[in-house]
Design a protein around this motif. Structure first.
Motif, PDB file in Angstrom:
ATOM      1  N   GLU A 170      45.029  23.629 125.451  1.00 36.34           N
ATOM      2  CA  GLU A 170      45.176  24.911 124.750  1.00 36.34           C
ATOM      3  C   GLU A 170      44.472  24.876 123.399  1.00 36.34           C
ATOM      4  OE1 GLU A 170      49.396  25.294 124.812  1.00 36.34           O
ATOM      5  OE2 GLU A 170      49.407  25.748 126.960  1.00 36.34           O
ATOM      6  N   ARG A 216      40.735  25.048 123.977  1.00 31.95           N
ATOM      7  CA  ARG A 216      40.323  26.411 124.357  1.00 31.95           C
ATOM      8  C   ARG A 216      40.332  27.321 123.152  1.00 31.95           C
ATOM      9  NH1 ARG A 216      40.240  27.935 129.551  1.00 31.95           N
ATOM     10  NH2 ARG A 216      38.928  29.532 128.624  1.00 31.95           N
ATOM     11  N   SER A 217      41.346  27.205 122.325  1.00 26.82           N
ATOM     12  CA  SER A 217      41.457  28.120 121.185  1.00 26.82           C
ATOM     13  C   SER A 217      40.388  27.813 120.142  1.00 26.82           C
ATOM     14  CB  SER A 217      42.845  28.051 120.553  1.00 26.82           C
ATOM     15  OG  SER A 217      43.006  26.842 119.892  1.00 26.82           O
TER      16      SER A 217
END
Lengths: 216, 219
Positions: free
Chosen positions: A118, A121-122
């Protein structure tokens, strides 16, 4: 103990052990390649691919390796697939161990905290990039031990190809037990050679695991 | 290339079915013996005097480092040459039992070591002798935690029991080989045998899940 006999047979057995090493390395290479592919299928977003990966693992782990070897070597010609014993053995062993290794790889990837993916991805990494640069390097460390266990099982599993007359260590031992009537001398020599391979590999894996997974 | 024809498989069911039955019998007997011997080895390695402990450890080390097929050949073809003639079926069961007992022993040893020392102390203070404490108090509790790991060994045992076909025991693979020598259809019959192993494996997994649940509930 017939020491003279042991001295005479050692060269032949070392040769046979080398065949076992070759078999192990070839099926290990094939096994890792197929396992990486199967693990990717297992982790895919597409249900059909996930199912295909799961089916591969289930079928190869749910049936004996011995039958897989026989199916390829004896059954193969019926469907137009023909291999020499050594090649058939290496391929069957590789496909078999791939099912176990795929689970070790998948286990490693799943053990990496979801937050890592995560976070990547961010920060703008694509999904593939995040897997390649963030998740896999961390997962690889966690895979060393389980994959090592698979590799050790593979080395011992190579004995199975004695049944299709590949002249490796166990085949040679069986032939010499039959001809010399000295089972314990033969077993001693064979066991020492197997244990050098098995415990040598175990030691190597311990080293690698401590070197790379230590801080995890 | 002769093409595949599965329609002849049912005709040979009596022989294949008999092989299947023997696979179940041999695997079950070896599973039970490997668990009992595994507990025995674990206790000896942990508690016996060095004179017993070291030979047991050496034996475990030897059997963990070599393939089952080699051990089977030693027991079946080897022992007879020094005058110990064990029938094939027992050679097969002994080889499978000892091979898996060694792995089970390692699991049990870890399970026993992980058990709270207070259990031993409590039993001893209630007047139990050392070995009575180990057998009646320690082992039953320690074994519970090892059910999943030992279960995995039993799944491996079921599949590896196919290896005893190599010394002519008429289990599933050997029955398939007999049929193949008559029909020249290896692909059909090895695939049939594989499917039957797969079925047995599913049943075994269900049984093990049942045992795991029961053990969890009684903890």
């Amino acid at each position: 103990m017939d020491i003279a006999l042991i001295g005479r047979i050692v060269p032949v057995f070392v040769q046979a052990a080398w065949t076992t090493v070759e078999l192990s390395l070839l099926s290990l290479a094939l096994g890792l390649a197929v396992a990486a592919l199967v693990a990717m299928l297992r982790l895919s977003h597409v249900a059909a691919l996930r199912f295909a990966g799961a089916a591969y693992v289930s079928v190869f782990r749910g049936t004996p390796a011995l039958i897989q070897i026989f199916l390829l070597y004896f059954g193969g010609p019926q469907v137009g697939i023909q291999f020499e014993p050594f090649a058939a053995g290496a391929i069957a062993l590789g496909l078999n161990i791939a099912a176990y290794m795929a689970e070790s790889i998948r286990g490693g990837v799943l053990s990496v905290d979801r937050g890592q993916m995560e976070a990547a991805r961010s920060l703008g990494f694509g999904e593939g990039q995040s897997m390649r640069w963030i998740v896999l390097p961390q997962a690889a460390k966690l895979m060393i031990r389980p994959l090592g266990v698979n590799a050790v099982a593979l080395v011992k599993g190579t004995a199975l190809v004695a049944t299709i007359s590949v002249v490796e260590l166990t085949y040679t031992a069986q032939r010499f037990i039959g001809s010399t009537y000295k089972p314990f001398e033969i077993f001693a020599v064979t066991a020492v050679l197997y244990m050098i391979m098995v415990y040598g590999l175990t030691l190597l894996i311990d080293r690698l695991d401590r070197a790379y997974a230590g801080e995890a | 290339m002769q093409g595949l024809d599965f329609s002849i498989v049912p005709e040979y069911w009596p022989l294949i079915g008999k092989g299947l039955w023997w696979t179940v019998v041999i695997s079950t007997a070896s599973a039970v013996l490997s668990v009992l011997a595994g507990i025995g080895f674990a206790l000896l390695v942990l508690y016996a005097s060095p004179v017993v402990r070291y030979p047991v450890r050496l034996f475990m080390w030897l059997f963990m480092g070599t393939p089952l097929l080699l051990q089977l050949f030693l027991i079946y073809f080897g022992l007879v040459q020094i005058g110990i003639d064990i029938p094939a079926i027992w050679s097969g069961i002994i080889a499978l039992s000892l091979h898996f007992a060694v792995y089970n022993a390692d699991i049990f040893r870890a399970g026993i070591a992980a058990l709270d020392k207070g259990q031993t102390e409590a039993a001893r203070s209630l007047g139990f002798g050392a070995w009575r404490t180990r057998i009646y108090i320690v082992v039953p509790q320690a074994v519970r935690g090892t059910v999943p790991a030992v279960g995995n060994m039993m799944i491996a045992l079921l599949k590896e029991s196919s290896i005893v076909s190599m010394i002519g025991i008429a289990e599933l693979v050997h029955s398939a080989q007999l049929v193949i020598s008559e029909t020249y259809r290896p692909f059909e019959f090895y695939l049939t045998a594989a499917a039957l192993y797969y079925g047995l494996n599913l049943i075994l997994e269900a049984v093990l899940r049942g045992i795991e649940r029961k053990v969890e509930l009684s903890r």
